[in-house]
Design an enzyme around this catalytic site. Sequence first.
Site, PDB file in Angstrom:
ATOM      1  N   ARG A   1      -7.319 -49.105 -62.657  1.00 25.08           N
ATOM      2  CA  ARG A   1      -8.641 -49.549 -62.201  1.00 25.08           C
ATOM      3  C   ARG A   1      -8.539 -50.848 -61.392  1.00 25.08           C
ATOM      4  NH1 ARG A   1     -12.231 -48.070 -67.562  1.00 25.08           N
ATOM      5  NH2 ARG A   1     -12.920 -46.009 -66.851  1.00 25.08           N
TER       6      ARG A   1
ATOM      7  N   LYS B   1     -14.521 -33.203 -78.137  1.00 24.90           N
ATOM      8  CA  LYS B   1     -15.756 -32.592 -78.620  1.00 24.90           C
ATOM      9  C   LYS B   1     -16.469 -31.744 -77.568  1.00 24.90           C
ATOM     10  CE  LYS B   1     -16.741 -36.260 -81.980  1.00 24.90           C
ATOM     11  NZ  LYS B   1     -17.739 -37.272 -82.421  1.00 24.90           N
TER      12      LYS B   1
ATOM     13  N   GLY C   1     -10.977 -41.559 -67.217  1.00 20.89           N
ATOM     14  CA  GLY C   1     -10.832 -41.672 -68.659  1.00 20.89           C
ATOM     15  C   GLY C   1      -9.462 -41.277 -69.156  1.00 20.89           C
TER      16      GLY C   1
ATOM     17  N   GLY D   1     -17.078 -41.417 -67.630  1.00 16.54           N
ATOM     18  CA  GLY D   1     -18.460 -41.231 -68.056  1.00 16.54           C
ATOM     19  C   GLY D   1     -19.419 -41.095 -66.896  1.00 16.54           C
TER      20      GLY D   1
END
Length: 397
Positions: free
Chosen positions: A35, A203, A353, A377
Amino acid sequence: MKTIEDLGDLAGQRVLVRSDLNVPIKDEVIGDDGRIRASLPTLIKLAKAGAKVIVTAHLGRPKGEPKPEFTLAPVAKRLGELLRPEGITVHFATDVTGDAAQSAVQDLDEGEVLLLENVRYDPREESKDESERAALADELAALADVFVSDGFGVVHRKQASVYDVARKLPHAAGGLVLAEVDVLKKLTEDPARPYVVVLGGAKVSDKLAVIDNLIAKADKLLIGGGMVFTFLKAQGHEVGKSLLEEDQLDIVRGYLKDTGEKIVLPTDIVVAPEFKADSPATVVAADAIPADQLGLDIGPESGKAFATAIADAKTVFWNGPMGVFEMAAFAGGTKAVAQALTEVDGLSVVGGGDSAAAVRQLGFADDAFGHISTGGGASLEYLEGKELPGLAVLEED
């Protein structure tokens, strides 16, 4: 959306830049500086234009309190190392908008960069109270003449340094934000086909909105990671001690019923008795996971099948590892997908991520892919069809 060029001559101007420098740090050592490197082009462009560049950014979740483990000092050091070859000096202010920041801004020369301390040390940054956020935004705005939003990883947040400050200064999108939005439009508006989406991670519930929005757009949806066991259970298979979201089973059954062969699941799974790096790993059929084992990666045959599906694609979006890539025994599926993306004859996008961390940890170069997102996100929320406040405010006059 205005660009830096629309701001006019920036020589001598104080330019506040919201960057995303939220990198993993342990014992003051940066684990992945991706980043930071992604932020460089915009900072270099501004500094070379003669601007006085003031960078605000966050690190981790200090929850509104100064905590030594969340200081941006190591980031400032790394930023200085990366910009030194460009002849650009980097300074660091030990507070957000206080005396240290104000003094450092006054002393800043044209073509230099100043990094302010972690903006999340100030509780007003993430406040739900608009007046509190606005007060911090006023203080940030007082340090600068114009604002450039270049932290794509936070544009889905309605925060003082992302949203509110843009309403107080002439503003523009930085090069990184523009590049990210351009890629996301290619994934959602008219993707080149075949279009393959690869989803992993822990998930199903984290990816439901993405599945809802992309299932009609994609030609194939490849499912791996911990979320796959909810799909296998929905098919009636034993999943042993694997991660399972029982409250999502009915929704997943609906996907499997309504989408025909569009959703592709693994046919084999790497299992182990415990979630440990040295736990003995074996490969079993996806419909034959032992009751006393848990799945930690897609199997080698599934890796090959996924790679074949990816090889035929002209557009690929990947978000979420296929297994516990941090452990060598369970990294094979993620590595197979990453390798396949490097060979795509078209657009290959790694969705930030954990996926971005995985490809770097597994030894892949950033330029082996069409694009590595800096905002997992933010990318997902865009692909879900949500409005991102940090982008919406840039479109205001």
